[in-house]
Design a protein around this motif. Structure first.
Motif, PDB file in Angstrom:
ATOM      1  N   GLY A  31      24.058  31.224  36.949  1.00 29.18           N
ATOM      2  CA  GLY A  31      23.285  30.220  37.664  1.00 29.18           C
ATOM      3  C   GLY A  31      24.197  29.218  38.326  1.00 29.18           C
ATOM      4  N   LEU A  32      23.609  28.202  38.884  1.00 27.17           N
ATOM      5  CA  LEU A  32      24.353  27.176  39.604  1.00 27.17           C
ATOM      6  C   LEU A  32      24.782  26.090  38.623  1.00 27.17           C
ATOM      7  N   PHE A  33      26.083  26.051  38.334  1.00 31.01           N
ATOM      8  CA  PHE A  33      26.583  25.120  37.340  1.00 31.01           C
ATOM      9  C   PHE A  33      27.266  23.942  38.008  1.00 31.01           C
ATOM     10  N   ARG A  34      26.814  22.765  37.689  1.00 32.53           N
ATOM     11  CA  ARG A  34      27.422  21.541  38.193  1.00 32.53           C
ATOM     12  C   ARG A  34      27.502  20.534  37.052  1.00 32.53           C
ATOM     13  N   ASN A  35      27.788  19.291  37.404  1.00 31.95           N
ATOM     14  CA  ASN A  35      27.802  18.206  36.425  1.00 31.95           C
ATOM     15  C   ASN A  35      28.684  18.509  35.219  1.00 31.95           C
ATOM     16  N   GLY A  36      29.848  19.105  35.474  1.00 33.06           N
ATOM     17  CA  GLY A  36      30.801  19.326  34.404  1.00 33.06           C
ATOM     18  C   GLY A  36      30.573  20.570  33.577  1.00 33.06           C
ATOM     19  N   GLU A  37      29.486  21.326  33.848  1.00 36.90           N
ATOM     20  CA  GLU A  37      29.271  22.555  33.101  1.00 36.90           C
ATOM     21  C   GLU A  37      30.183  23.657  33.629  1.00 36.90           C
ATOM     22  N   THR A  38      30.336  24.710  32.850  1.00 33.45           N
ATOM     23  CA  THR A  38      31.255  25.783  33.194  1.00 33.45           C
ATOM     24  C   THR A  38      30.527  26.927  33.886  1.00 33.45           C
ATOM     25  N   TRP A  39      31.113  27.357  35.018  1.00 31.73           N
ATOM     26  CA  TRP A  39      30.598  28.534  35.720  1.00 31.73           C
ATOM     27  C   TRP A  39      31.162  29.764  35.041  1.00 31.73           C
ATOM     28  N   GLN A  40      30.300  30.683  34.624  1.00 34.38           N
ATOM     29  CA  GLN A  40      30.725  31.743  33.730  1.00 34.38           C
ATOM     30  C   GLN A  40      30.192  33.086  34.200  1.00 34.38           C
ATOM     31  N   ALA A  41      31.026  34.118  34.155  1.00 37.54           N
ATOM     32  CA  ALA A  41      30.626  35.467  34.511  1.00 37.54           C
ATOM     33  C   ALA A  41      30.291  36.258  33.261  1.00 37.54           C
ATOM     34  N   PRO A  42      29.515  37.337  33.397  1.00 36.65           N
ATOM     35  CA  PRO A  42      29.286  38.224  32.252  1.00 36.65           C
ATOM     36  C   PRO A  42      30.600  38.824  31.765  1.00 36.65           C
ATOM     37  N   PRO A  43      30.614  39.370  30.561  1.00 38.66           N
ATOM     38  CA  PRO A  43      31.858  39.936  30.029  1.00 38.66           C
ATOM     39  C   PRO A  43      32.424  41.038  30.914  1.00 38.66           C
ATOM     40  N   ALA A  44      33.737  41.203  30.883  1.00 40.01           N
ATOM     41  CA  ALA A  44      34.386  42.272  31.634  1.00 40.01           C
ATOM     42  C   ALA A  44      33.996  43.624  31.047  1.00 40.01           C
ATOM     43  N   GLN A  65      38.397  44.011  45.675  1.00 42.66           N
ATOM     44  CA  GLN A  65      37.907  45.330  45.291  1.00 42.66           C
ATOM     45  C   GLN A  65      37.613  45.400  43.794  1.00 42.66           C
ATOM     46  N   LYS A  66      36.477  45.977  43.477  1.00 46.32           N
ATOM     47  CA  LYS A  66      36.153  46.305  42.091  1.00 46.32           C
ATOM     48  C   LYS A  66      35.209  47.499  42.101  1.00 46.32           C
ATOM     49  N   GLY A  67      35.633  48.582  41.454  1.00 45.52           N
ATOM     50  CA  GLY A  67      34.808  49.786  41.464  1.00 45.52           C
ATOM     51  C   GLY A  67      34.548  50.256  42.873  1.00 45.52           C
ATOM     52  N   GLU A  68      33.275  50.386  43.229  1.00 49.34           N
ATOM     53  CA  GLU A  68      32.886  50.834  44.570  1.00 49.34           C
ATOM     54  C   GLU A  68      32.681  49.672  45.534  1.00 49.34           C
ATOM     55  N   PHE A  69      32.935  48.465  45.058  1.00 51.33           N
ATOM     56  CA  PHE A  69      32.692  47.277  45.881  1.00 51.33           C
ATOM     57  C   PHE A  69      33.950  46.880  46.647  1.00 51.33           C
ATOM     58  N   ASP A  70      33.803  46.685  47.949  1.00 54.90           N
ATOM     59  CA  ASP A  70      34.917  46.264  48.803  1.00 54.90           C
ATOM     60  C   ASP A  70      34.461  45.110  49.695  1.00 54.90           C
ATOM     61  N   MET A  71      35.253  44.054  49.709  1.00 54.52           N
ATOM     62  CA  MET A  71      34.933  42.858  50.485  1.00 54.52           C
ATOM     63  C   MET A  71      36.188  42.361  51.179  1.00 54.52           C
ATOM     64  N   LEU A  72      36.063  42.051  52.452  1.00 53.84           N
ATOM     65  CA  LEU A  72      37.194  41.522  53.214  1.00 53.84           C
ATOM     66  C   LEU A  72      36.871  40.115  53.688  1.00 53.84           C
ATOM     67  N   THR A 160      25.668  38.917  42.503  1.00 56.60           N
ATOM     68  CA  THR A 160      26.299  39.776  41.522  1.00 56.60           C
ATOM     69  C   THR A 160      26.512  41.176  42.096  1.00 56.60           C
ATOM     70  N   TYR A 161      27.714  41.694  41.922  1.00 58.01           N
ATOM     71  CA  TYR A 161      28.065  43.040  42.385  1.00 58.01           C
ATOM     72  C   TYR A 161      28.748  43.778  41.243  1.00 58.01           C
ATOM     73  N   GLU A 162      28.603  45.097  41.234  1.00 57.81           N
ATOM     74  CA  GLU A 162      29.224  45.922  40.188  1.00 57.81           C
ATOM     75  C   GLU A 162      28.866  45.404  38.794  1.00 57.81           C
ATOM     76  N   LYS A 163      27.661  44.882  38.667  1.00 57.02           N
ATOM     77  CA  LYS A 163      27.078  44.401  37.405  1.00 57.02           C
ATOM     78  C   LYS A 163      27.678  43.093  36.885  1.00 57.02           C
ATOM     79  N   ASN A 164      28.974  42.875  37.090  1.00 57.17           N
ATOM     80  CA  ASN A 164      29.555  41.679  36.481  1.00 57.17           C
ATOM     81  C   ASN A 164      30.620  40.998  37.336  1.00 57.17           C
ATOM     82  N   LEU A 165      30.660  41.311  38.623  1.00 56.57           N
ATOM     83  CA  LEU A 165      31.488  40.547  39.553  1.00 56.57           C
ATOM     84  C   LEU A 165      30.589  39.518  40.216  1.00 56.57           C
TER      85      LEU A 165
END
Length: 301
Positions: A31-44, A65-72, A160-165
């Protein structure tokens, strides 16, 4: 067996049930984390995220790049389109899920028309800005040829891409008079590792990001505006608190990038600096827990 012993037995029997229920109900924090909270991704998930900061001389181009995901993100100057396309193909890219032109300066979108013509693009993000230059007209022409429409990502929203990126776009939420500040600022997270890409955004944008109280902490910071003194202000740098800084610039460039005061600032904060002008293409590889940095030969001297 007394009551206390009975309660202990019941607790032991129920504990596995509670653990199973907790596991079923658990969802990664996002979610959108502000006010000193931590922005966190799902586990690797055991795979690797690779971020390549391409050696394109005095300009920017970054491949994620991660898995099948490519971004430039960006494609260098007008004469670097083929260089970027060659790198993409060598990296196994046959399509781009996301192509970002951070802003309309030629050293960032100059090669975008070549990329659009030679690599299929699913989503194109460009700032809501215009610029009466041949470079921009060339990009528009390529978009028309490929029937590709540009849009702006939702600022502050997680994708969210590749489930956890996780990707988040932090700026711009308005049009600035200065084209540099119209840069699309990108944040990426995989596991506990985070990356921040500033385009050419300068101190005005940095102040606004700090005022919004975004969690800006990152392992790798791609410095804004090629290491110019107009970006990477002390307060912003302390908030980002990177382990590594990447500076994309050309050898002997006429702007003097990166500027001495920025390099001094990075040294004071004990940040390890990697530069495309002296080290060539720089690759940051993350397993979701640690980031390793590798360099490749210098092509654009």
């Amino acid at each position: 067996m007394d009551k206390r012993q009975k309660r202990a037995v019941v607790k032991q029997l129920l504990l596995p049930v509670f653990i199973i229920i907790a596991a079923l109900l658990y969802r990664p924090v996002s979610g959108l984390f502000r006010n000193g909270e931590t922005w966190q991704a799902p586990p690797a998930d055991g795979s690797r995220l690779t971020v390549s900061y391409l050696d394109v001389g005095q300009g920017d181009a970054t491949l994620i790049q991660k898995g099948e995901f490519d971004m430039l993100i960006d494609a260098g100057g007008n004469d670097k389109g083929d260089t970027v396309v060659e790198y993409l193909k060598n990296a196994g890219v046959d399509k781009l899920d996301i192509l970002v032109g951070t802003h309309l300066d030629s050293d960032h979108i100059g090669g975008l028309d070549t990329v659009i013509r030679k690599i299929p693009v699913e989503t194109l993000y460009l700032p809501e800005d215009t610029k009466e230059t041949k470079t921009w007209r060339d990009v528009e022409k390529a978009m028309r040829e490929k029937k590709l429409t540009a849009s702006m990502p939702q600022i502050g929203t997680e994708y969210t891409y590749e489930k956890n990126l996780l990707l988040r776009f932090l700026s711009p939420d308005r049009i600035y008079p200065d084209a540099n500040n119209n840069s699309i600022v990108v944040q990426a997270a995989y596991g506990s590792n985070r990356f921040l890409f500033m385009g050419d955004a300068e101190e005005e944008v940095e102040r606004e990001l700090l005022a919004e109280k975004y969690d800006l902490a990152c392992d790798v910071l791609k410095l804004g505006h090629h290491g110019s003194y107009t970006a990477t202000s002390p307060d912003f740098l302390r908030a980002a608190d990177p382990v590594y800084a990447v500076i994309s610039c050309g050898r002997g460039n006429s702007y003097g990038h990166p500027h001495a005061e920025v390099l001094s600032r990075l040294e004071d904060e004990d940040v390890q600096v990697y530069r495309t002008d002296t080290m060539g293409t720089i690759r940051a590889v993350s397993d979701g827990k640690q980031v390793a940095i590798f360099t490749e030969p210098i092509y654009n001297k």
